[in-house]
Design a protein around this motif. Structure first.
Motif, mmCIF file in Angstrom:
data_model
loop_
_atom_site.group_PDB
_atom_site.id
_atom_site.type_symbol
_atom_site.label_atom_id
_atom_site.label_comp_id
_atom_site.label_asym_id
_atom_site.label_seq_id
_atom_site.Cartn_x
_atom_site.Cartn_y
_atom_site.Cartn_z
ATOM 1 N N LEU A 9 1.151 -1.553 0.080
ATOM 2 C CA LEU A 9 0.169 -0.660 -0.123
ATOM 3 C C LEU A 9 0.906 1.473 0.042
ATOM 4 C CD1 LEU A 9 -3.232 -0.916 2.337
ATOM 5 C CD2 LEU A 9 -2.939 -0.123 0.108
ATOM 6 N N LYS A 10 1.912 1.231 0.627
ATOM 7 C CA LYS A 10 2.691 2.755 0.701
ATOM 8 C C LYS A 10 3.469 2.696 -0.424
ATOM 9 C CE LYS A 10 7.454 0.106 1.840
ATOM 10 N NZ LYS A 10 7.799 0.348 0.455
ATOM 11 N N ASP A 11 3.417 2.295 -1.353
ATOM 12 C CA ASP A 11 4.253 2.050 -2.756
ATOM 13 C C ASP A 11 2.583 2.911 -4.027
ATOM 14 O OD1 ASP A 11 6.533 0.497 -3.188
ATOM 15 O OD2 ASP A 11 4.793 -0.855 -2.623
ATOM 16 N N ALA A 12 0.835 3.133 -3.471
ATOM 17 C CA ALA A 12 0.118 3.143 -4.340
ATOM 18 C C ALA A 12 0.719 4.620 -5.077
ATOM 19 C CB ALA A 12 -0.858 3.144 -3.337
ATOM 20 N N PRO A 13 1.461 6.082 -4.015
ATOM 21 C CA PRO A 13 1.220 7.178 -4.423
ATOM 22 C C PRO A 13 2.113 7.409 -6.024
ATOM 23 C CG PRO A 13 1.328 7.534 -2.043
ATOM 24 C CD PRO A 13 1.077 5.825 -2.896
ATOM 25 N N ALA A 14 3.541 6.292 -5.267
ATOM 26 C CA ALA A 14 4.113 6.160 -6.723
ATOM 27 C C ALA A 14 3.585 5.334 -7.566
ATOM 28 C CB ALA A 14 6.078 5.134 -6.719
ATOM 29 N N LEU A 20 -0.454 6.937 -14.482
ATOM 30 C CA LEU A 20 -1.367 8.370 -14.824
ATOM 31 C C LEU A 20 -0.345 9.058 -16.097
ATOM 32 C CD1 LEU A 20 -2.591 10.614 -11.781
ATOM 33 C CD2 LEU A 20 -3.417 8.870 -13.816
ATOM 34 N N ARG A 21 1.117 8.788 -15.784
ATOM 35 C CA ARG A 21 2.984 9.134 -16.739
ATOM 36 C C ARG A 21 1.969 8.360 -18.043
ATOM 37 N NH1 ARG A 21 7.146 9.414 -16.286
ATOM 38 N NH2 ARG A 21 6.805 7.732 -13.594
ATOM 39 N N ALA A 22 1.830 6.587 -17.687
ATOM 40 C CA ALA A 22 2.254 5.904 -18.522
ATOM 41 C C ALA A 22 1.017 5.538 -19.879
ATOM 42 C CB ALA A 22 2.765 4.513 -17.944
ATOM 43 N N TYR A 23 0.150 6.284 -19.029
ATOM 44 C CA TYR A 23 -1.015 6.359 -19.565
ATOM 45 C C TYR A 23 -2.200 7.361 -20.309
ATOM 46 C CZ TYR A 23 -2.414 1.026 -18.412
ATOM 47 O OH TYR A 23 -2.608 -0.420 -17.856
ATOM 48 N N ALA A 24 -1.049 8.293 -20.377
ATOM 49 C CA ALA A 24 -1.288 9.514 -20.923
ATOM 50 C C ALA A 24 -1.824 9.459 -22.343
ATOM 51 C CB ALA A 24 -0.200 10.691 -21.466
ATOM 52 N N PRO A 25 -1.036 8.795 -23.380
ATOM 53 C CA PRO A 25 -1.299 8.406 -25.255
ATOM 54 C C PRO A 25 -2.473 7.837 -24.542
ATOM 55 C CG PRO A 25 0.581 7.427 -24.100
ATOM 56 C CD PRO A 25 0.455 7.849 -23.042
ATOM 57 N N ALA A 35 -7.177 2.336 -15.428
ATOM 58 C CA ALA A 35 -5.666 3.199 -15.009
ATOM 59 C C ALA A 35 -5.102 4.296 -15.555
ATOM 60 C CB ALA A 35 -4.733 1.665 -15.059
ATOM 61 N N ALA A 36 -6.346 4.461 -16.738
ATOM 62 C CA ALA A 36 -5.199 5.518 -17.178
ATOM 63 C C ALA A 36 -6.039 6.688 -16.209
ATOM 64 C CB ALA A 36 -5.939 5.375 -18.520
ATOM 65 N N THR A 37 -7.371 6.772 -16.022
ATOM 66 C CA THR A 37 -7.773 8.415 -15.194
ATOM 67 C C THR A 37 -7.528 7.214 -13.984
ATOM 68 O OG1 THR A 37 -9.909 7.360 -15.314
ATOM 69 C CG2 THR A 37 -9.540 8.804 -17.173
ATOM 70 N N ALA A 38 -6.888 6.725 -12.726
ATOM 71 C CA ALA A 38 -6.694 5.991 -11.829
ATOM 72 C C ALA A 38 -6.198 7.227 -10.989
ATOM 73 C CB ALA A 38 -6.229 4.829 -11.722
ATOM 74 N N ASP A 39 -7.706 7.197 -9.791
ATOM 75 C CA ASP A 39 -6.682 7.959 -8.472
ATOM 76 C C ASP A 39 -6.621 7.199 -7.231
ATOM 77 O OD1 ASP A 39 -9.113 6.929 -7.365
ATOM 78 O OD2 ASP A 39 -10.295 8.584 -7.169
ATOM 79 N N LEU A 40 -6.246 7.870 -6.314
ATOM 80 C CA LEU A 40 -5.847 6.648 -5.497
ATOM 81 C C LEU A 40 -5.879 6.113 -4.898
ATOM 82 C CD1 LEU A 40 -2.342 6.803 -3.357
ATOM 83 C CD2 LEU A 40 -3.316 8.192 -1.932
ATOM 84 N N ALA A 41 -7.464 6.053 -4.412
ATOM 85 C CA ALA A 41 -8.148 5.399 -3.752
ATOM 86 C C ALA A 41 -8.186 3.840 -4.929
ATOM 87 C CB ALA A 41 -9.336 5.450 -3.960
ATOM 88 N N ASN A 46 -6.374 -2.149 -5.837
ATOM 89 C CA ASN A 46 -5.796 -2.340 -7.332
ATOM 90 C C ASN A 46 -4.941 -3.528 -6.362
ATOM 91 O OD1 ASN A 46 -5.189 -4.220 -9.582
ATOM 92 N ND2 ASN A 46 -3.436 -2.793 -9.533
ATOM 93 N N VAL A 47 -3.925 -2.569 -5.606
ATOM 94 C CA VAL A 47 -3.138 -3.227 -4.604
ATOM 95 C C VAL A 47 -3.789 -4.191 -3.325
ATOM 96 C CG1 VAL A 47 -1.330 -3.038 -2.991
ATOM 97 C CG2 VAL A 47 -0.750 -1.549 -4.891
ATOM 98 N N ARG A 48 -4.529 -3.835 -2.914
ATOM 99 C CA ARG A 48 -5.489 -5.052 -2.148
ATOM 100 C C ARG A 48 -6.250 -5.842 -2.896
ATOM 101 N NH1 ARG A 48 -7.345 0.245 -0.143
ATOM 102 N NH2 ARG A 48 -9.343 -0.578 -0.446
#
Length: 169
Positions: A9-14, A20-25, A35-41, A46-48
């Motif tokens: 879970l600590k990896d979620a912000p990264a 968001l950067r990878a899914y810009a295209p 994943a293209a428009t994900a938010d932190l929640a 997904n991690v959980r």
């Protein structure tokens, strides 16, 4: 040298920043991947709920892929682990990171650890090159479905252990 591990879970912000950067295209193409428009929640969910893997170089996450399990809350269509949320850092500076990430997930985790005979994934029919890329990686189209996202989701499957669990001995 790259290191692979399961995300925490600590990896979620990264992971959110990477996604968001990878899914810009993808967003520019008007394709609606979660994943293209994900938010932190959503990243934390997904991690959980899934097996979310990361590839790190020098302590920085440079690629991620997740596997939704057949017994989990959002299984894939074929009773095998279903890959999704695949992203690699567009600024990482070297080619092949994504290939390393997906190969590690398919072989080390799905085939060798989980002993799954196959793996599936879904992608958008409108994406200009993903279907061909996955075909080159050994995936075969199994079908498609309109999930109401503005495109057909094309489902693909790859055999990882020939004849295992597929009627063979």
């Amino acid at each position: 040298m790259a290191e692979f591990r399961q995300a925490a879970l600590k990896d979620a912000p990264a992971l959110l920043d990477l996604s968001l950067r990878a899914y810009a295209p993808i967003r520019a193409l008007g394709i609606h991947f979660a994943a293209a428009t994900a938010d932190l929640a959503l990243v934390e969910k997904n991690v959980r709920e899934n097996m979310c893997f990361v590839m790190e170089e020098k302590g920085k996450i440079v690629s991620t892929i997740s596997a939704r399990m057949p017994w989990g809350p959002s299984p894939g269509p074929y009773g095998v682990p279903h890959l999704w949320w695949f992203a690699s850092d567009p600024e990482a500076g070297r080619k092949g990171i994504g290939r390393e990430m997906i190969t590690w997930a398919e072989e080390a985790m799905i085939r060798d650890t989980l002993k799954s005979p196959a793996v599936s994934l879904g992608t958008a029919d409108r994406h200009p090159w993903l279907i061909d890329m996955y075909k080159r990686r050994g995936y075969d189209i199994q079908g498609s479905k309109d999930l109401g996202k503005g495109h057909l989701t094309v489902y693909m499957k790859k055999i990882l252990i020939p004849n295992e669990g597929l009627g063979g001995h």
